[in-house]
Design a protein around this motif. Sequence first.
Motif, PDB file in Angstrom:
ATOM      1  N   THR A  48       0.823  -1.210   0.000  1.00  0.00           N
ATOM      2  CA  THR A  48       0.000   0.000   0.000  1.00  0.00           C
ATOM      3  C   THR A  48       0.856   1.259   0.000  1.00  0.00           C
ATOM      4  O   THR A  48       0.462   2.279  -0.578  1.00  0.00           O
ATOM      5  CB  THR A  48      -0.941   0.027   1.210  1.00  0.00           C
ATOM      6  OG1 THR A  48      -0.186   0.034   2.428  1.00  0.00           O
ATOM      7  CG2 THR A  48      -1.855  -1.194   1.208  1.00  0.00           C
ATOM      8  N   GLU A  49       2.031   1.182   0.607  1.00  0.00           N
ATOM      9  CA  GLU A  49       2.895   2.363   0.669  1.00  0.00           C
ATOM     10  C   GLU A  49       3.444   2.763  -0.691  1.00  0.00           C
ATOM     11  O   GLU A  49       3.842   3.916  -0.886  1.00  0.00           O
ATOM     12  CB  GLU A  49       4.052   2.114   1.641  1.00  0.00           C
ATOM     13  CG  GLU A  49       3.626   2.105   3.104  1.00  0.00           C
ATOM     14  CD  GLU A  49       4.761   1.719   4.039  1.00  0.00           C
ATOM     15  OE1 GLU A  49       5.777   1.158   3.551  1.00  0.00           O
ATOM     16  OE2 GLU A  49       4.630   1.950   5.259  1.00  0.00           O
ATOM     17  N   PHE A  50       3.461   1.850  -1.651  1.00  0.00           N
ATOM     18  CA  PHE A  50       4.011   2.167  -2.968  1.00  0.00           C
ATOM     19  C   PHE A  50       3.120   3.111  -3.771  1.00  0.00           C
ATOM     20  O   PHE A  50       3.577   3.741  -4.717  1.00  0.00           O
ATOM     21  CB  PHE A  50       4.209   0.894  -3.791  1.00  0.00           C
ATOM     22  CG  PHE A  50       5.185  -0.097  -3.205  1.00  0.00           C
ATOM     23  CD1 PHE A  50       6.346   0.317  -2.582  1.00  0.00           C
ATOM     24  CD2 PHE A  50       4.931  -1.464  -3.288  1.00  0.00           C
ATOM     25  CE1 PHE A  50       7.247  -0.613  -2.059  1.00  0.00           C
ATOM     26  CE2 PHE A  50       5.830  -2.393  -2.777  1.00  0.00           C
ATOM     27  CZ  PHE A  50       6.989  -1.967  -2.155  1.00  0.00           C
ATOM     28  N   VAL A  51       1.833   3.189  -3.430  1.00  0.00           N
ATOM     29  CA  VAL A  51       0.849   3.894  -4.254  1.00  0.00           C
ATOM     30  C   VAL A  51       0.968   5.405  -4.063  1.00  0.00           C
ATOM     31  O   VAL A  51       0.877   5.916  -2.948  1.00  0.00           O
ATOM     32  CB  VAL A  51      -0.575   3.436  -3.927  1.00  0.00           C
ATOM     33  CG1 VAL A  51      -1.573   4.072  -4.891  1.00  0.00           C
ATOM     34  CG2 VAL A  51      -0.685   1.916  -3.983  1.00  0.00           C
ATOM     35  N   ALA A  52       1.143   6.123  -5.161  1.00  0.00           N
ATOM     36  CA  ALA A  52       1.262   7.583  -5.127  1.00  0.00           C
ATOM     37  C   ALA A  52      -0.108   8.231  -4.905  1.00  0.00           C
ATOM     38  O   ALA A  52      -1.148   7.607  -5.150  1.00  0.00           O
ATOM     39  CB  ALA A  52       1.861   8.080  -6.439  1.00  0.00           C
ATOM     40  N   PRO A  53      -0.148   9.472  -4.448  1.00  0.00           N
ATOM     41  CA  PRO A  53      -1.418  10.197  -4.373  1.00  0.00           C
ATOM     42  C   PRO A  53      -2.117  10.208  -5.726  1.00  0.00           C
ATOM     43  O   PRO A  53      -1.495  10.481  -6.755  1.00  0.00           O
ATOM     44  CB  PRO A  53      -0.983  11.607  -3.945  1.00  0.00           C
ATOM     45  CG  PRO A  53       0.296  11.395  -3.190  1.00  0.00           C
ATOM     46  CD  PRO A  53       0.979  10.263  -3.914  1.00  0.00           C
ATOM     47  N   GLY A  54      -3.392   9.876  -5.709  1.00  0.00           N
ATOM     48  CA  GLY A  54      -4.155   9.779  -6.943  1.00  0.00           C
ATOM     49  C   GLY A  54      -3.947   8.476  -7.681  1.00  0.00           C
ATOM     50  O   GLY A  54      -4.542   8.258  -8.738  1.00  0.00           O
ATOM     51  N   GLY A  55      -3.105   7.585  -7.125  1.00  0.00           N
ATOM     52  CA  GLY A  55      -2.764   6.342  -7.789  1.00  0.00           C
ATOM     53  C   GLY A  55      -3.723   5.202  -7.497  1.00  0.00           C
ATOM     54  O   GLY A  55      -4.575   5.274  -6.602  1.00  0.00           O
ATOM     55  N   THR A  56      -3.548   4.131  -8.247  1.00  0.00           N
ATOM     56  CA  THR A  56      -4.411   2.952  -8.185  1.00  0.00           C
ATOM     57  C   THR A  56      -3.604   1.738  -7.736  1.00  0.00           C
ATOM     58  O   THR A  56      -2.455   1.564  -8.141  1.00  0.00           O
ATOM     59  CB  THR A  56      -5.022   2.670  -9.566  1.00  0.00           C
ATOM     60  OG1 THR A  56      -5.888   3.759  -9.927  1.00  0.00           O
ATOM     61  CG2 THR A  56      -5.817   1.359  -9.568  1.00  0.00           C
TER      62      THR A  56
END
Length: 224
Positions: free
Chosen positions: A153-161
């Motif tokens: 979950t930490e890999f996901v950027a803001p606005g990411g999927t």
Amino acid sequence: MSEDPDVVSRRIARESLDRDDPTGWFENLYAAAAGGSAVIPWDRGTAHQLLTEWVQESAPDGADKTALIVGAGTGWDAELIADRGYDTTAFDISPTAIETAVRNHPGSKVHYRVADLLAPPPDWPRAFDLVVEIYTVQALPIALQPEAVKHVTEFVAPGGTLLVIAAARPDDQPDDAVEGPPWPLTRATIQSFAGADLRLIQLSQSPSPADPTVLRWRAEYLRD
């Protein structure tokens, strides 16, 4: 090979687990497969069906976006995402898996690299517009799954999927009743990928084409 690939992979995994090495069996299995003494049970020679369906339904445009494939394996899922235009990184803890992926896909645009989900590179948190996790968390013993989920979950950027595909198991099945690998994910585990700013926006279950009694999750999350 005449022996069931699942039986072989579980035996290799058990040898590693008995040495208190819960992740070493990935390299042992890929190395055995490279030497012709094993088969990778999850290597389909193509991208996962549920990932292909998601791409067809969502038609994601990866232009000027980054993607991370968790557990690259032999590279088929990563190649599909790269074909959608994403600047794609795919990693695996097994050096042999990465060598096989590079060999399978000459001239690939994917950045294949060796890395450990439980100790990922420090510059990866919140760095990827699309993160795809297929069957990696479930390949880890249940006690390690919360830590693995956290890193994914930490890999996901803001606005990411985030897209997660995993085998499903009933919530009322005790952990000690599951003889892995794999250790399929309960609904509670699938829901645990969600957090304060990472919302579960779509969740479905479908039977495996190979065995209709085996159900699979496909979950999509969006980071605010």
